[in-house]
Each structure stands twice: as C-alpha cells, then as structure tokens.
Design a protein around this motif. Structure first.
Motif, PDB file in Angstrom:
ATOM      1  N   ASP A 195      69.089  62.129  -0.449  1.00  0.00           N
ATOM      2  CA  ASP A 195      67.778  62.779  -0.544  1.00  0.00           C
ATOM      3  C   ASP A 195      67.509  63.203   1.044  1.00  0.00           C
ATOM      4  O   ASP A 195      66.818  64.470   1.171  1.00  0.00           O
ATOM      5  CB  ASP A 195      66.646  61.938  -1.069  1.00  0.00           C
ATOM      6  CG  ASP A 195      66.719  61.942  -2.458  1.00  0.00           C
ATOM      7  OD1 ASP A 195      67.500  62.724  -3.132  1.00  0.00           O
ATOM      8  OD2 ASP A 195      65.843  60.810  -3.035  1.00  0.00           O
ATOM      9  N   ASP A 196      67.803  62.415   1.901  1.00  0.00           N
ATOM     10  CA  ASP A 196      67.487  62.805   3.304  1.00  0.00           C
ATOM     11  C   ASP A 196      68.291  63.899   3.868  1.00  0.00           C
ATOM     12  O   ASP A 196      67.951  64.710   4.585  1.00  0.00           O
ATOM     13  CB  ASP A 196      67.718  61.577   4.276  1.00  0.00           C
ATOM     14  CG  ASP A 196      68.982  60.908   4.222  1.00  0.00           C
ATOM     15  OD1 ASP A 196      69.783  61.126   3.246  1.00  0.00           O
ATOM     16  OD2 ASP A 196      69.459  60.186   5.459  1.00  0.00           O
ATOM     17  N   ASP A 199      66.964  66.907   2.209  1.00  0.00           N
ATOM     18  CA  ASP A 199      65.563  67.333   2.693  1.00  0.00           C
ATOM     19  C   ASP A 199      65.956  68.410   4.115  1.00  0.00           C
ATOM     20  O   ASP A 199      65.459  69.193   4.498  1.00  0.00           O
ATOM     21  CB  ASP A 199      64.972  66.155   3.265  1.00  0.00           C
ATOM     22  CG  ASP A 199      64.307  65.459   2.086  1.00  0.00           C
ATOM     23  OD1 ASP A 199      64.189  66.206   1.098  1.00  0.00           O
ATOM     24  OD2 ASP A 199      63.654  64.344   2.093  1.00  0.00           O
TER      25      ASP A 199
END
Length: 355
Positions: A195-196, A199
């Motif tokens: 997810d990071d 993002d």
C-alpha cells in the motif's frame, strides 16, 4: 570526383546545421527547470552533432530531441536505481514505424507509469523483427522483471510514460519481491506492490511535471534504501561495476562460500546467473567504447571486442545479437537512423548527471 572547395563547403554546411541544432537545444535548456537542464537534451546535442558530421539525416535520427531523455539517480541511490527514462511524443507527429520502441535484454527491473497513452509488448526475433502478436500492457502502472531477451513495444498513438530502472537485488530488499519469479515477465504493479508503494505511485500520477515526479520517487526511496542497503554497496551505474560488487557481497554473505553457493545467492537476488550478468556488463562496456570510437572517427570491431573482454570479434557479434537482436554494425546503423532506438541514444550519447 569532389574537389577540395566543394568538400569544404559541404563540411561547413554540416557544421552550421550542427551549430544551429546546438543553439536551438540550448534555448530549450534555458527554459527548462534546473533538474531538466541536467539530463536529457545535453546528451542529444553530442549525438546529433556526431550524426550530422557523419552525413546522417537528422530527421531520420530523431524526430524531436525532447521526446526522450534520461536522468541518473542521486548518488545515494546509485546502487539502488539504474535511472529514470521518459518518453513523451504528444507534441510530435510519428509514423506507425516510429511508434515501435526497441529495448535490449537487461538485468534490472522496471516500474513504468503511463501518464498518457498506452502500449503493447512483444519479443524480438533473431532476425530483428517484432514477434507477433503484441500483448497490451497490463494497466497504467507496470512492473517488469529482468529480461534475458530483447523486447519491442508499440504505442498506438501519442504517449507520455516514465520508466524507473531498479537493480534487482535492491528491488527485492525494498519490496520483498522475489525477482526470480518475474524474469521475462511484465505484470500490473497494482497487484504486486504494498500500500505505501501504491500511494507513492498514485502521487506520481497526480504531479504535473516529470522533475517533480522524479523528486517524489527519490524522496520515497531514500530512507527506505538507507534502512536496507547492504554493507559495501557503493555507487556504480555500470552493469560490470554492480555485478562485481554483487559477487563480492555474495562471497561474504552466509556460511557457505563455495562457487556454487555464491552463484545460488546471486541468482536468488537477481533472477540471473553471474555469468549472464557479466556478459551483459561486457556488452555495455563495448557499447560505450563504440560511442568513444565514433567520436574519434573510426570503429574497429576487433579492438572493441578485445577491450571489452570478449574472446574475439565473433564472440562480440553473438552476444550483441543475443542481447539486442542485431549485429553490432546493424545496431549502430539503427541507433543513428531509427527513431525506435531512442533508449540506446539517451543512454549512450551525452552526459546526463546526477543531482
């Protein structure tokens, strides 16, 4: 037979054309921001000057020098990233053949953003022709593992895209991805990254300028690479430097230090055996030796082969065809005359800098 006066006139015109192009490119550099001034167009100046002085047709060499450029990473990320390559054809008219892009086999992984337009991918045959059919790219955010064969992509229309090359061992340390599972594969990065990372990738899509996008990626990577960077990993943009450092690290890692165990570690980290990496390193050195030889006005393929560590000229020819799909002389001609070989041009001709 051409007399001396006519010869001088032609050379003078070629010099004038080269000077005019250099002046035009200088004007473009003046209106670019500071990051842009450090990379792409300066590499184009030396290539176009060389092409024009050799009598090549500038329109055949490159449609517009601003359609492709390269930026090397900051020094602290040099052992993590191979570089940033941008392709932007939105402002130029290209024929169908000029929308075909040629890539050599390469040891690194790539993360690619398609900001505008799309593409399709296939392999290159041993005759140097695209192998049909082309397969559509699996999305706007694409991950490719190390490639052991040359590739060809095609853009059906104008495109604006950026490719970031990651050294495979660095990609594995940063993401936990087993790069050996992605050799010769191209997949949607949205299904692969955490997810990071996703993002960060989305922020890159939302930014307006390529220099801002590069800064965003480097700011994201810097602390993460510092946290996982292995000891002894020094700067090195060339494949040979990186593979030598990799072999040394493999020899000093773990309990076993036999040749077989070292080979296993390297293949685990990179997806390819050390022999393959060193072969690609020799060919890269030969590529840059040819660039220098052209600037001196003469290319002796036997000298190039010897200087790069090949057994002989035939060995160089076989390796060049296997990694690029072309013989050395045909590759040199296509780089000078074919728009689709822009990747080779931005890497070989000029002096991109780090920041």
């Amino acid at each position: 037979m051409m007399n001396q006066s006519s010869s001088n006139t032609i050379v003078g015109r070629q010099e004038q054309r080269a000077a005019m192009l250099t002046t035009c490119l200088g004007c473009v550099l003046n209106v670019c921001d500071i990051d842009h001034a450090r990379h792409p167009l300066r590499r184009t100046v030396s290539f176009l000057h060389l092409a024009l002085m050799s009598g090549a047709d500038a329109s055949a060499c490159m449609v517009d020098p601003a359609t492709a450029w390269l930026r090397l990473p900051r020094v602290s990320l040099a052992h993590c990233l191979r570089g940033f390559a941008v392709r932007d054809t939105r402002a130029v008219e290209l024929s169908n053949s000029q929308r075909v892009n040629y890539f050599p086999a390469m040891p690194h992984c790539t993360l690619s953003w398609f900001f505008s337009g799309t593409g399709a991918l296939t392999e290159l045959t041993t005759e140097g022709a695209p192998r049909c059919p082309f397969l559509p790219m699996p999305g706007r955010l694409v991950f490719s593992g190390p490639q052991t064969r040359p590739l060809v992509s095609r853009n059906p229309g104008p495109v604006h895209a950026m490719m970031v090359g990651f050294m495979p061992d660095a990609m594995s340390l940063l993401t936990g991805i087993d790069v050996s599972d992605f050799v010769n594969r191209t997949v949607s990065a949205s299904d692969l990254l955490s997810d990071d990372w996703l993002d960060m990738c989305q922020r890159v899509f939302e930014l307006d300028r390529d220099d801002q996008r590069i800064a965003c990626i480097e700011q994201f990577l810097a602390p993460r690479w510092q946290a996982v960077r292995p000891g002894g990993a020094g700067p090195g943009h060339l494949i040979a430097d990186w593979s030598d450092g990799l072999a040394l690290r493999a020899a000093n890692s773990g309990l076993g230090r036999s040749l077989r165990q070292i080979e296993r570690r390297i293949k685990l980290w990179t997806g390819q055996p050390l022999r393959e990496l060193r072969g690609q390193g020799r060919l890269e050195r030969a590529f840059f030796d040819v660039v220098l030889a052209q600037e001196m006005g003469d290319v002796n393929w036997g000298d190039v082969a010897c200087g790069a560590g090949f057994a002989d000229q035939s060995h160089l020819c076989r390796q060049t065809r296997r990694i690029t799909g072309f013989s050395p002389e045909e590759l040199r001609r296509r780089i000078a005359q074919d728009e689709g070989f822009w990747v080779y041009r931005i890497w070989g001709f000029g002096d991109a800098e780090t920041v």
